[in-house]
Design a protein around this motif. Structure first.
Motif, mmCIF file in Angstrom:
data_model
loop_
_atom_site.group_PDB
_atom_site.id
_atom_site.type_symbol
_atom_site.label_atom_id
_atom_site.label_comp_id
_atom_site.label_asym_id
_atom_site.label_seq_id
_atom_site.Cartn_x
_atom_site.Cartn_y
_atom_site.Cartn_z
ATOM 1 N N GLY A 109 1.237 -1.807 0.145
ATOM 2 C CA GLY A 109 0.186 0.023 -0.205
ATOM 3 C C GLY A 109 0.879 1.272 0.160
ATOM 4 N N LYS A 110 1.835 1.592 0.000
ATOM 5 C CA LYS A 110 3.169 2.304 -0.287
ATOM 6 C C LYS A 110 3.489 2.981 -1.010
ATOM 7 N N TYR A 111 4.013 3.925 -1.317
ATOM 8 C CA TYR A 111 4.142 4.263 -2.187
ATOM 9 C C TYR A 111 5.399 4.852 -2.810
ATOM 10 N N VAL A 112 6.313 4.054 -3.583
ATOM 11 C CA VAL A 112 7.872 4.022 -4.146
ATOM 12 C C VAL A 112 8.314 4.197 -4.675
ATOM 13 N N GLU A 113 9.450 5.331 -4.312
ATOM 14 C CA GLU A 113 10.573 5.777 -6.376
ATOM 15 C C GLU A 113 11.734 4.892 -6.116
ATOM 16 N N LEU A 114 12.023 4.740 -7.174
ATOM 17 C CA LEU A 114 13.319 4.650 -7.458
ATOM 18 C C LEU A 114 13.961 5.575 -8.829
ATOM 19 N N ARG A 115 15.405 5.700 -8.594
ATOM 20 C CA ARG A 115 15.877 6.194 -9.056
ATOM 21 C C ARG A 115 16.444 6.171 -10.408
ATOM 22 N N CYS A 116 17.203 6.275 -11.644
ATOM 23 C CA CYS A 116 18.316 6.084 -12.084
ATOM 24 C C CYS A 116 19.048 7.008 -13.394
ATOM 25 N N ASP A 117 20.008 6.898 -12.731
ATOM 26 C CA ASP A 117 21.164 8.163 -13.202
ATOM 27 C C ASP A 117 22.004 7.477 -14.198
ATOM 28 N N PRO A 118 22.118 7.434 -15.699
ATOM 29 C CA PRO A 118 22.401 7.174 -16.952
ATOM 30 C C PRO A 118 23.889 7.259 -17.180
ATOM 31 N N ILE A 119 23.996 6.750 -17.954
ATOM 32 C CA ILE A 119 25.913 7.360 -18.885
ATOM 33 C C ILE A 119 25.490 8.154 -19.052
ATOM 34 N N SER A 120 26.672 8.910 -18.586
ATOM 35 C CA SER A 120 25.747 11.158 -19.520
ATOM 36 C C SER A 120 26.218 11.081 -20.949
ATOM 37 N N GLY A 121 25.326 11.541 -21.362
ATOM 38 C CA GLY A 121 25.252 11.655 -22.864
ATOM 39 C C GLY A 121 24.460 10.499 -24.025
ATOM 40 N N HIS A 122 24.045 9.396 -22.629
ATOM 41 C CA HIS A 122 22.849 8.405 -23.439
ATOM 42 C C HIS A 122 21.818 9.288 -23.403
ATOM 43 N N THR A 123 21.808 8.761 -25.252
ATOM 44 C CA THR A 123 20.344 9.563 -24.929
ATOM 45 C C THR A 123 18.791 8.700 -24.811
ATOM 46 N N ALA A 124 18.630 7.069 -24.833
ATOM 47 C CA ALA A 124 17.611 6.468 -24.565
ATOM 48 C C ALA A 124 17.514 5.920 -23.127
ATOM 49 N N LEU A 125 17.269 5.506 -22.410
ATOM 50 C CA LEU A 125 16.928 4.940 -21.104
ATOM 51 C C LEU A 125 15.727 4.195 -21.000
ATOM 52 N N TYR A 126 15.981 2.924 -20.167
ATOM 53 C CA TYR A 126 15.468 1.814 -20.154
ATOM 54 C C TYR A 126 14.846 1.756 -18.833
ATOM 55 N N TRP A 127 13.982 0.753 -18.657
ATOM 56 C CA TRP A 127 13.031 0.184 -17.130
ATOM 57 C C TRP A 127 12.532 -1.194 -17.284
ATOM 58 N N TYR A 128 13.099 -1.898 -16.996
ATOM 59 C CA TYR A 128 12.745 -3.862 -16.899
ATOM 60 C C TYR A 128 12.893 -3.692 -15.427
ATOM 61 N N ARG A 129 12.385 -5.012 -15.925
ATOM 62 C CA ARG A 129 11.772 -5.549 -13.860
ATOM 63 C C ARG A 129 11.795 -7.168 -14.118
#
Lengths: 115, 111
Positions: free
Chosen positions: A16-36
């Motif tokens: 029931g709680k709220y969660v935030e997960l953070r991602c800091d990509p490699i500098s200059g990379h334009t594409a970012l993906y989330w997988y589970r």
């Protein structure tokens, strides 16, 4: 460091709680993906950003999941009203120019446990 | 319905021998394929890729073979080393879409 950074590495929360997960990509990379990734399974696509916009969010399982990348760099995956079935390792990856142009560079993942 | 299948959940090979990991896919639109290796508590790391215009790509001890008509690819590691012990994921994409991963094969290289 020079790689993809994810925080927190481990998160334990209650149903029931709220969660935030953070991602800091490699500098200059334009594409970012989330997988589970659940135990014993391969990474399951959630969402893909090209710059600031979500180019493909077809993998988000339901409207409790949301992700943003407001400045085209750091991304946050947000999960509302967490359920036990959300427990998994959430992997972030970045790529220099997007799908098809090369490989994905993965972070170490954020392990989410919902009690 | 899995679009990318790795039907062997695990494989054990003697050090020095060849390891062959297999992958099958169902989507004929896939035209770019990759193999990733994953150690425990780490993210997957890229190993080798192949485009559909090729049937083989080699990088050191690693070779990937693609059979488009059979929708099958394989990863050969020779000679296998204990440090190769990891989970190997096959992934596929059609250019412009996301990557679809298989469930993985756990390789154990025995000394």
């Amino acid at each position: 460091g020079a790689g993809v950074s994810q925080t927190p590495s481990n998160k334990v929360t209650e149903k029931g709680k709220y969660v935030e997960l953070r991602c800091d990509p490699i500098s200059g990379h334009t594409a970012l993906y989330w997988y589970r990734q659940s135990l014993g399974q391969g990474p399951e696509f959630l969402i893909y950003f090209q710059g600031t916009g979500a180019a493909d969010d077809s993998g988000l399982p339901n409207d409790r999941f949301f992700a943003v990348r407001p400045e085209g760099s750091v991304s946050t995956l947000k999960i509302q009203r967490t359920e036990r079935g959300d427990s998994a390792v959430y992997l972030c990856a970045s790529s220099p120019t997007g799908v098809g142009a090369g490989e994905l560079f993965f972070g170490e993942g954020s392990r989410l446990t919902v009690l | 319905d899995q679009q990318v299948k790795q039907n062997s959940p695990s494989l054990s090979v003697q050090e020095g021998r060849i390891s062959i990991l297999n992958c099958d896919y169902t989507n004929s639109m896939f035209d770019y394929f990759l193999w990733y290796k994953k150690y425990p508590a780490e993210g997957p790391t890229f190993l080798i890729s192949i485009s559909s215009i090729k049937d083989k790509n080699e990088d050191g001890r690693f070779t990937v073979f693609l059979n488009k008509s059979a929708k099958h690819l394989s990863l050969h590691i020779v000679p296998s080393q204990p440090g190769d012990s990891a989970v190997y994921f096959c992934a596929a994409s059609d250019y412009g879409q996301n990557f679809v991963f298989g469930p993985g094969t756990r390789l154990s290289v025995l000394p």
